[in-house]
Design a protein around this motif. Structure first.
Motif, mmCIF file in Angstrom:
data_model
loop_
_atom_site.group_PDB
_atom_site.id
_atom_site.type_symbol
_atom_site.label_atom_id
_atom_site.label_comp_id
_atom_site.label_asym_id
_atom_site.label_seq_id
_atom_site.Cartn_x
_atom_site.Cartn_y
_atom_site.Cartn_z
ATOM 1 N N ALA A 261 20.644 -77.932 18.101
ATOM 2 C CA ALA A 261 19.720 -76.793 18.054
ATOM 3 C C ALA A 261 20.381 -75.536 18.604
ATOM 4 O O ALA A 261 20.181 -74.426 18.093
ATOM 5 N N MET A 262 21.191 -75.710 19.635
ATOM 6 C CA MET A 262 21.918 -74.569 20.207
ATOM 7 C C MET A 262 22.909 -74.010 19.200
ATOM 8 O O MET A 262 23.115 -72.790 19.115
ATOM 9 N N LEU A 263 23.511 -74.894 18.416
ATOM 10 C CA LEU A 263 24.459 -74.478 17.383
ATOM 11 C C LEU A 263 23.767 -73.580 16.354
ATOM 12 O O LEU A 263 24.264 -72.498 16.008
ATOM 13 N N LEU A 264 22.604 -73.996 15.890
ATOM 14 C CA LEU A 264 21.856 -73.201 14.918
ATOM 15 C C LEU A 264 21.378 -71.885 15.532
ATOM 16 O O LEU A 264 21.441 -70.828 14.904
ATOM 17 N N TRP B 107 30.535 -71.720 19.100
ATOM 18 C CA TRP B 107 31.675 -72.637 19.055
ATOM 19 C C TRP B 107 31.687 -73.609 20.222
ATOM 20 O O TRP B 107 32.164 -74.741 20.077
ATOM 21 N N GLU B 108 31.135 -73.198 21.360
ATOM 22 C CA GLU B 108 30.991 -74.145 22.467
ATOM 23 C C GLU B 108 29.997 -75.235 22.094
ATOM 24 O O GLU B 108 30.229 -76.423 22.343
ATOM 25 N N ALA B 109 28.879 -74.831 21.480
ATOM 26 C CA ALA B 109 27.877 -75.809 21.040
ATOM 27 C C ALA B 109 28.457 -76.751 19.995
ATOM 28 O O ALA B 109 28.165 -77.953 19.994
ATOM 29 N N LEU B 110 29.291 -76.214 19.096
ATOM 30 C CA LEU B 110 29.931 -77.063 18.088
ATOM 31 C C LEU B 110 30.825 -78.101 18.745
ATOM 32 O O LEU B 110 30.863 -79.268 18.325
ATOM 33 N N GLY B 111 31.532 -77.690 19.808
ATOM 34 C CA GLY B 111 32.348 -78.642 20.556
ATOM 35 C C GLY B 111 31.506 -79.748 21.169
ATOM 36 O O GLY B 111 31.861 -80.938 21.107
ATOM 37 N N PHE B 112 30.364 -79.366 21.745
ATOM 38 C CA PHE B 112 29.437 -80.356 22.310
ATOM 39 C C PHE B 112 28.935 -81.314 21.238
ATOM 40 O O PHE B 112 28.913 -82.529 21.423
ATOM 41 N N PHE C 255 29.481 -62.911 22.399
ATOM 42 C CA PHE C 255 28.974 -64.003 23.227
ATOM 43 C C PHE C 255 28.155 -65.002 22.408
ATOM 44 O O PHE C 255 28.093 -66.182 22.753
ATOM 45 N N ALA C 256 27.537 -64.530 21.319
ATOM 46 C CA ALA C 256 26.861 -65.461 20.412
ATOM 47 C C ALA C 256 27.884 -66.394 19.763
ATOM 48 O O ALA C 256 27.654 -67.601 19.628
ATOM 49 N N ASN C 257 29.026 -65.831 19.351
ATOM 50 C CA ASN C 257 30.108 -66.656 18.816
ATOM 51 C C ASN C 257 30.621 -67.633 19.853
ATOM 52 O O ASN C 257 30.933 -68.790 19.538
ATOM 53 N N TYR C 258 30.734 -67.153 21.084
ATOM 54 C CA TYR C 258 31.187 -68.025 22.174
ATOM 55 C C TYR C 258 30.278 -69.248 22.265
ATOM 56 O O TYR C 258 30.752 -70.392 22.315
ATOM 57 N N ALA D 42 18.870 -71.857 24.569
ATOM 58 C CA ALA D 42 20.107 -71.867 25.354
ATOM 59 C C ALA D 42 21.086 -70.774 24.933
ATOM 60 O O ALA D 42 21.652 -70.073 25.776
ATOM 61 N N ALA D 43 21.299 -70.625 23.628
ATOM 62 C CA ALA D 43 22.269 -69.624 23.158
ATOM 63 C C ALA D 43 21.863 -68.197 23.526
ATOM 64 O O ALA D 43 22.676 -67.432 24.052
ATOM 65 N N PRO D 44 20.590 -67.792 23.291
ATOM 66 C CA PRO D 44 20.182 -66.451 23.732
ATOM 67 C C PRO D 44 20.264 -66.274 25.246
ATOM 68 O O PRO D 44 20.612 -65.186 25.717
ATOM 69 N N LEU D 45 19.957 -67.342 25.991
ATOM 70 C CA LEU D 45 20.011 -67.246 27.450
ATOM 71 C C LEU D 45 21.408 -66.898 27.925
ATOM 72 O O LEU D 45 21.619 -65.929 28.670
ATOM 73 N N TRP D 46 22.400 -67.676 27.477
ATOM 74 C CA TRP D 46 23.760 -67.468 27.957
ATOM 75 C C TRP D 46 24.399 -66.217 27.366
ATOM 76 O O TRP D 46 25.188 -65.543 28.028
#
Length: 413
Positions: free
Chosen positions: A49-52, A348-353, A342-345, A104-108
């Motif tokens: 979900a974070m990835l999307l 790709w971090e979420a994709l790694g997870f 930072f959205a890209n960050y 999570a993504a908007p938060l970070w």
């Protein structure tokens, strides 16, 4: 107290309170809810979900709500997940993990954008170098934030099977909502007179930034960050700590990781202005490389209790490099497109997870370690290319200036 520093402390304490409730739960998901793979499924769903979310939501929400209210809204999603663990089941954890992932993504992204703006604003007023102040602010933030892992895991360990206090998460939301000041950077102010970007332009800004060659190389940094955090939370806690020592030791091992991570984050934030980021990245890479090789050779033994804590401590020393320096690097290199960067960050971090948790259930630990080793090596090569590109860009204006001065001198003669 300086206004910028006060705001950094407010957002840091807000995250501390929020993740004291959430952090311990995350560490225990794969061990606590192991039946039918619920724990790993929850973590995979969360990061899926974070990835999307990373693809579209961060720039849009930050543009519409501003950094402060994006943080407040996103923090509320974390609180719902913590509450869902009161009645842990497929019907409560899967929906709340999706909601958490979306927030999570908007938060970070909003948090990173906020600290970058605050650091640059303060640097201009104080006559300091922007990246040094931003580095210090991220170091201070992660010093406070990573300590949440200490308190959250301590609660999980002392009262095993009970959910860490959700009240702290609610307090974190209220603290940020009431005391954090809204902020806009100078670039947004100067562009305020121009026509604002369209809805679709903002929505797709994450992908548009991918045209930058530097970003295409740098995506491996957050991806590796996702891989290494997933390994620690999902595999080291289960395949090493739980198997050899028992699940009641998971929280204590993670406390060691969080404590070293917290202290080193502040240390790196102060050291970077003297050592530069390359030396810190080298430290993180060598530390993780050594840990991976040692874990491949080591056979866990309950009699070697200290070794379990040494590994988690070293992992925290290296992880502090990725968390502090990656955020600063993205903020410095893509200053004009911070939200999209930072959205890209987070994307790709979420994709790694997601990838790491995806193969977690059917690959053996040694294969996962070899994958981690390969990704680390590729990441450092890609990072080195970006540093080379930046060095060339810095020397080129100097060469042009020198040539211009020589031409002017010859003209006068």
């Amino acid at each position: 107290m300086d206004r910028s520093l006060r705001n950094v402390l407010v957002v840091s304490l807000g995250f501390l309170l929020l993740f004291t409730a959430y952090g311990g739960l995350q560490s225990l998901q794969s061990s606590l809810y192991s039946e039918e793979g619920l724990g790993v499924t929850v973590l995979s769903t969360l990061y899926g979900a974070m990835l999307l979310s990373s693809m579209f939501l961060p720039p849009l929400l930050i543009r519409m709500l501003g950094c402060k209210w994006t943080v407040v809204l996103s923090m509320s999603c974390y609180v719902t997940f913590s509450l869902g663990n009161f009645y842990a089941s497929w019907y409560t954890l899967i929906p709340t993990s999706i909601l958490l992932g979306l927030g999570a993504a908007p938060l970070w992204s909003a948090h990173s954008t906020y600290l970058t703006i605050m650091g640059n604003t303060h640097a201009k007023k104080a006559g300091k170098v922007g990246k040094d102040v931003v580095n210090h602010y991220f170091g201070m933030f992660f010093l406070i934030f990573q300590s949440s892992g200490v308190w959250g895991n301590l609660i999980s360990s002392l009262v095993f099977g009970q959910t860490p206090t959700q009240g702290s998460g609610i307090l974190g939301v209220l603290l940020v909502a009431l005391f954090l000041e809204p902020v806009r950077d100078d670039q947004q102010k100067s562009e305020g007179e121009k026509k604002p970007p369209s809805f679709w332009s903002t929505l797709l800004s994450t992908f548009k930034l991918f045209r930058d060659k530097r970003l295409r190389f740098l995506v491996l940094l957050p991806m590796y960050s996702g891989f290494e955090q997933a390994f620690l939370a999902g595999d080291y806690t289960r395949s090493y700590t739980t198997c050899a020592l028992g699940i009641h030791f998971v929280g204590y091992v993670m406390i060691c990781f969080s404590a070293t991570n917290s202290l080193c984050s502040e240390l790196y934030g102060r050291l970077s202005q003297y050592t530069g980021r390359i030396a810190l990245y080298a430290l993180g890479a060598v530390t993780h490389l050594s840990c991976i090789i040692a874990l491949l050779l080591w056979k866990p033994n309950p009699d070697q209790l200290a070794v379990f804590f040494v590994f988690s401590g070293l992992w925290g020393i290296a992880d502090a490099v990725w968390q502090t320096q990656n955020n600063v690097l993205f903020g410095v290199l893509f200053e004009k497109n911070k939200e999209a960067a930072f959205a890209n960050y987070r994307l790709w971090e979420a994709l790694g997870f997601v990838i790491a948790f995806g193969y977690s259930t059917f690959l053996c630990v040694s294969v996962k370690l070899y994958i981690l080793l390969g990704v680390l090596c590729l990441t450092m090569v890609a990072y080195g290319i970006v540093e080379y590109m930046e060095a060339k860009n810095l020397t080129r204006p100097l060469a042009v200036t020198k040539a211009a001065e020589e031409t002017e001198t010859q003209t006068k003669m």
